[in-house]
Design a protein around this motif. Structure first.
Motif, mmCIF file in Angstrom:
data_model
loop_
_atom_site.group_PDB
_atom_site.id
_atom_site.type_symbol
_atom_site.label_atom_id
_atom_site.label_comp_id
_atom_site.label_asym_id
_atom_site.label_seq_id
_atom_site.Cartn_x
_atom_site.Cartn_y
_atom_site.Cartn_z
ATOM 1 N N GLU A 167 170.032 -6.652 1.046
ATOM 2 C CA GLU A 167 170.254 -5.870 2.269
ATOM 3 C C GLU A 167 169.826 -4.431 2.047
ATOM 4 O O GLU A 167 170.177 -3.807 1.037
ATOM 5 N N THR A 220 167.220 -7.621 5.758
ATOM 6 C CA THR A 220 166.851 -8.072 4.422
ATOM 7 C C THR A 220 165.464 -7.545 4.078
ATOM 8 O O THR A 220 164.511 -7.763 4.815
ATOM 9 N N ASP A 227 163.583 -10.193 6.790
ATOM 10 C CA ASP A 227 164.325 -10.925 7.810
ATOM 11 C C ASP A 227 165.510 -10.069 8.241
ATOM 12 O O ASP A 227 165.819 -9.045 7.637
ATOM 13 N N ARG A 228 166.188 -10.508 9.300
ATOM 14 C CA ARG A 228 167.423 -9.871 9.726
ATOM 15 C C ARG A 228 168.592 -10.745 9.296
ATOM 16 O O ARG A 228 168.660 -11.915 9.672
ATOM 17 N N SER A 229 169.474 -10.162 8.518
ATOM 18 C CA SER A 229 170.662 -10.922 8.163
ATOM 19 C C SER A 229 171.617 -10.982 9.343
ATOM 20 O O SER A 229 172.459 -11.864 9.427
#
Length: 507
Positions: A355, A388, A401-403
């Motif tokens: 993150e 991420t 990516d999006r967590s």
């Protein structure tokens, strides 16, 4: 002390009016090809007089005023008029449905809504539903009657005072109100101007919506910081884009992935590279092939960036002159300490996904009326982005990516929880889960999985119509699948990773 000291939006506009009052600062082109222009002096004068009208309708320091419209000169005038009073501008997505706008009006206890004529009906209906005193709704076609003969004195606004409240989709069923200070906006405008190497003779083209932080800080506030010219179009039209670039002598553009792909689908022509653009800022992922082909065809470098509403778009930038990796989102901006962390709060080394968390300014003051989320997104003084990323040995960051459970549709954030909330209110739906799947045209498409109420059947088109009554069109699922039951964890949570695999055709 930060790089812009104690300057506010009021100082910014007053300086432009004093030094560049007769120079054109804004040019606006409507969807049907009409245009208008405004000097910096005219902008300051109209903003001051509109501030007088807002004050006469009960707006004072700390009050919220919604700007609910497409790209218009009135948005810019309204932003600075609101700041003039020490009030708080609250831009809202122009395609909001009544329910979505009503939530913002109630949550922010809005005093006035300024909307364009096409959104007057939605705004009036939403205002009437408010639990407290309904806000006054005024159309941009009525604003002349709100201008006072003389502007009132500007409020004593501090750099730490709130300037805007922007509602950003996240993992919750309702958008979160991001509180940004005067200093955050001025600093973002100045830093974006420095990154773009803007000069007063530059002309920037803004086709992205001003109600988002991208256009607000990457296009509007940086031109205000430099005294350059901003050409604002009411809508993005791929067929007209290059004509607009040539007509207005544009030197800096700003787009996201979907509009870039639309430009690439235009028939290739010999004059494609004949323009004055020296830089195209872009956000969101493009493939290596897309980047190289765009730069070959249009002969302009694509400068990738990463930012978010919470940091006023000041995150990372591909450097214009240092070594550039177009597929990376670049290096941290000055004043930003960005690191990659795991779930145990350990900072990770090169090329290990984790993150992204940062320290630095600009940064949100918090989430409006939501101390719990404000605390949860701060770890040891760092803001937890929910994105991420990885970082290589040279310090270049890559977005992976999006967590957070957010779907990106044509540059718009869609919280799956918000769509699920609406789907669950349909009488035939017992439970709903929404995921995103890659889409070459939309960036991502919204895929809904629905479990029917026992004994009832689900009609996909009827469900879409239901969603349209409660959500903006871009949030309506593109695909609907009916399932007998959901895959679940031992504590009953839906296994969305399995649904994503199904949506992507992996199973």
């Amino acid at each position: 002390m930060l790089a812009t000291g104690n300057l506010t939006l009021n100082h910014l506009l007053a300086h432009r009016a004093e030094t560049d009052g007769d120079r054109i600062g804004l040019i606006w082109e409507s969807a049907d090809g009409r245009w208008a222009e405004m000097s910096y002096g005219d902008l300051a004068e109209r903003a001051g007089r509109l501030a007088g009208g807002l004050r006469e309708h009960g707006v004072g320091a700390g009050d919220h005023v919604v700007l609910h419209m497409t790209n218009r000169l009135e948005f810019v005038v309204g932003l600075f008029a609101i700041s003039h009073l020490g009030a708080i501008a609250t831009p809202t997505i122009a395609s909001y449905a009544v329910d979505e706008l009503h939530y913002v009006l109630d949550h922010a206890e809005v005093k006035v809504v300024i909307c364009d004529p096409d959104r007057r009906g939605t705004a009036t209906e939403a205002a009437a539903l408010c639990s407290a005193t309904p806000p006054v709704v005024v159309g941009t076609d009525e604003l002349e009657s709100w201008l006072t003969a003389q502007p009132p004195p500007a409020a004593d606004v501090a750099a730490s005072d709130t300037a805007v409240l922007m509602y950003s989709s996240g993992t919750t069923a309702r958008p979160k109100g991001v509180v940004l200070s005067q200093q955050a906006l001025v600093l973002s405008g100045e830093m974006n101007a420095q990154h773009q190497r803007l000069r007063p003779e530059d002309r920037s083209l803004c086709v992205l919506p001003l109600f988002h932080i991208n256009a607000l800080t990457i296009s509007l506030l940086n031109t205000m910081a430099t005294g350059s010219v901003l050409v604002v179009t009411e809508v993005f039209d791929a067929a007209r884009y290059w004509s607009q670039v040539r007509t207005y002598g544009i030197t800096v553009g700003s787009l996201v992935a979907n509009p870039i792909r639309q430009l690439m689908q235009l028939p290739e022509r010999a004059p494609d590279a004949r323009h004055s653009l020296r830089m195209m800022i872009f956000g969101m992922a493009l493939s290596d092939t897309e980047i190289s082909e765009f730069e070959r065809r249009y002969d302009v470098p694509l400068i990738n960036i990463w930012g978010m509403t919470e940091n006023g778009t000041i995150g990372t930038r591909c450097p214009p002159y240092l070594p550039r990796n177009p597929t990376s989102v670049g290096l941290p901006m000055p004043g930003i300490d960005l690191g990659i962390f795991d779930a145990e709060d350990r900072e990770l080394g090169p090329n290990i996904p984790g993150e992204a968390r940062y320290v630095g300014s600009p940064r949100l003051d918090g989430y409006y009326r939501n101390d719990e989320i404000t605390r949860a997104t701060n770890r040891d003084g760092r803001f937890c982005t929910g994105d991420t990323m990885s970082v290589d040995e040279l310090g270049y960051f890559s977005f992976l990516d999006r967590s957070k459970d957010v779907i990106k549709v044509k540059a718009e954030n869609v919280a799956s929880a918000e769509v699920e909330r609406v789907l669950a209110t349909h009488p035939a739906v017992a439970d709903a889960a929404v995921v995103g799947a890659p889409d070459a045209w939309r960036d991502e498409r919204i895929v809904a999985f629905l479990q029917p109420v026992p004994g009832l059947s689900i009609d996909a088109e009827e469900v879409r119509e239901h969603c349209l009554r409660h959500l903006a069109r871009f949030k309506v699922p593109h695909e609907i699948h009916v399932v007998d039951e959901f895959p679940r964890t031992s504590i009953g949570k839906i296994r969305k990773n399995e649904l994503r695999d199904k949506a992507r055709g992996n199973t």
